[in-house]
Design an enzyme around this catalytic site. Sequence first.
Site, PDB file in Angstrom:
ATOM      1  N   HIS A 125      -0.635 -17.554  -1.304  1.00  0.00           N
ATOM      2  CA  HIS A 125       0.776 -17.913  -1.122  1.00  0.00           C
ATOM      3  C   HIS A 125       1.241 -18.544  -2.445  1.00  0.00           C
ATOM      4  O   HIS A 125       0.435 -19.157  -3.155  1.00  0.00           O
ATOM      5  CB  HIS A 125       0.839 -18.929   0.018  1.00  0.00           C
ATOM      6  N   ASP A 203      -6.798 -23.605   1.054  1.00  0.00           N
ATOM      7  CA  ASP A 203      -5.468 -23.642   1.659  1.00  0.00           C
ATOM      8  C   ASP A 203      -5.632 -23.270   3.135  1.00  0.00           C
ATOM      9  O   ASP A 203      -5.864 -22.108   3.470  1.00  0.00           O
ATOM     10  CB  ASP A 203      -4.561 -22.642   0.917  1.00  0.00           C
ATOM     11  N   GLN A 206      -2.813 -21.397   7.311  1.00  0.00           N
ATOM     12  CA  GLN A 206      -2.865 -20.409   8.402  1.00  0.00           C
ATOM     13  C   GLN A 206      -4.149 -20.477   9.208  1.00  0.00           C
ATOM     14  O   GLN A 206      -4.221 -19.879  10.291  1.00  0.00           O
ATOM     15  CB  GLN A 206      -2.710 -18.973   7.834  1.00  0.00           C
ATOM     16  N   LYS A 229       2.929 -25.581  11.167  1.00  0.00           N
ATOM     17  CA  LYS A 229       2.275 -24.298  11.495  1.00  0.00           C
ATOM     18  C   LYS A 229       1.430 -24.439  12.757  1.00  0.00           C
ATOM     19  O   LYS A 229       0.983 -23.454  13.311  1.00  0.00           O
ATOM     20  CB  LYS A 229       1.343 -23.854  10.357  1.00  0.00           C
ATOM     21  N   CYS A 369       6.223 -14.838   0.336  1.00  0.00           N
ATOM     22  CA  CYS A 369       5.786 -15.821  -0.675  1.00  0.00           C
ATOM     23  C   CYS A 369       4.446 -15.420  -1.276  1.00  0.00           C
ATOM     24  O   CYS A 369       3.589 -16.280  -1.541  1.00  0.00           O
ATOM     25  CB  CYS A 369       5.700 -17.229  -0.093  1.00  0.00           C
TER      26      CYS A 369
HETATM   27  C1  LIG Z   1      -1.253 -19.339   3.435  1.00  0.00           C
HETATM   28  C2  LIG Z   1      -0.127 -20.290   3.234  1.00  0.00           C
HETATM   29  N1  LIG Z   1      -0.243 -21.255   2.319  1.00  0.00           N
HETATM   30  C3  LIG Z   1       0.716 -22.156   2.111  1.00  0.00           C
HETATM   31  C4  LIG Z   1       1.887 -22.098   2.814  1.00  0.00           C
HETATM   32  C5  LIG Z   1       2.941 -23.121   2.523  1.00  0.00           C
HETATM   33  O1  LIG Z   1       3.121 -23.914   3.644  1.00  0.00           O
HETATM   34  P1  LIG Z   1       4.295 -25.004   3.655  1.00  0.00           P
HETATM   35  O2  LIG Z   1       5.562 -24.238   3.470  1.00  0.00           O
HETATM   36  O3  LIG Z   1       4.172 -25.636   4.982  1.00  0.00           O
HETATM   37  O4  LIG Z   1       4.024 -25.916   2.523  1.00  0.00           O
HETATM   38  C6  LIG Z   1       2.076 -21.104   3.758  1.00  0.00           C
HETATM   39  C7  LIG Z   1       3.343 -20.987   4.491  1.00  0.00           C
HETATM   40  O5  LIG Z   1       3.729 -19.955   4.964  1.00  0.00           O
HETATM   41  C8  LIG Z   1       1.034 -20.181   3.977  1.00  0.00           C
HETATM   42  O6  LIG Z   1       1.165 -19.201   4.885  1.00  0.00           O
END
Ligand SMILES: Cc1ncc(COP(=O)(O)O)c(C=O)c1O
Length: 414
Positions: A125, A203, A206, A229, A369
Amino acid sequence: MSNKYRKDFPFFKAIDKHKTKENEHLIYFDTAATAQRPYLVLDAMSHFYATANANPLRGLYDLSERATIAYENARQTVANFINAKETCEIIFTRNTTESLNLVAYSWGYSHLKTGDEVCVSIMEHHSNIVPWQQICKTTGAKLVYLECNKLTGEISDEEINKKITSKTKIVSVVHISNVLGVTNPVKKIAKKAHSVGAIMIVDGAQSTPHIKVDVQDIDADFFALSGHKLCGPMGIGALYGKKQFLEEMPPFLTGGEMIEYVTQDSATWAELPHKFEAGTVNAGGAVGMAAAIRYIQNVGLDNIAQHDAVLTKLMMDGLKKIPHINFVGPDNAEKRAGIITFTVDGVHPHDVATLLSDEHIAIRAGHHCAQPLQAYLNIPASARASLYFYNTEEEVQIFLQKVANLRKWSGYKD
Ligand SMILES: Cc1ncc(COP(=O)(O)O)c(C=O)c1O
């Protein structure tokens, strides 16, 4: 598992009650963007603000102490949820993005230099790419990408061994991809990272909603997650960091609450975790996030994974029967953790989402993203349906009927 959980959510309760015809309630297939919240989370937050609303960690009166206790209990819940060794290893942040920025700007900025490498995967992401790009620019370090198999999403051992070398100082990889749905072998990657003296960041945006996470078992040095999430509120997330690293890192943000002592020209830092929580904290959010975690634990992460598996298979088997559908990532339901990304020949993904929206189905379309991944796969955009334990087989069947009509609605004969 049936859909008995829907009544726990004001959102689903309202639409289930008001639907007029069978097909006319909103089908929410965008949980990977943000999950719905149960009453329990909203109640926990309003209870906090009704009964314990004072600035936590500051006041010497009872109400403030109640706020502090609620906030610190929430930290304990997050620590237990991902099996952190110590509660002070949990830093509350706004979200996964802020957690990753914290590590990049604090650890990265103070440790990286020209000649060093930061290794991320191509399926990250943007929140796990852009901070590293910025830090690499400032420090002279190089950003290296672990590539994956374009069909299966798999990162091979060969690739791991080739890209993680003695130059690598940081490895930062997504646990479950928000596009491909695959679960990366983060434990194996952590072992390789540590063997070359690098730190390992995961990270978990998900993964935490879908699978049991054990940061000690993974041997992650840092792990990032978002409350929203996993059925919690927006604006609250957490960073896990091993105490030994957090202790030696400089603060990310400075100001009130994160200091021990301030003079006219210097300051010393508070103990962990407060060193990394500058300013008034989001105690209501933390309380809501903890309530969401307890709720998810009650539903059971094993049950959630099982329900994900049933719905994912149903959806993917159905999509495979519809001509002109192409999966982005593996076509094997077992590999996808409730995240199904696809394209439809001749219909732009934005049109797929808009046409489905007209049919009361909410899915995501675009680059998710993850533009470097889309470029690597040579697709300008894709559509994504993401499922959770509150979705039903009936909703998947309706979705499949509508998807089967997308090309017809777009003017194609077949
Ligand atoms: C794999 C992953 N990493 C990071 C993020 C970023 O999350 P946040 O917008 O809650 O910071 C997302 C959000 O969709 C994501 O799917």
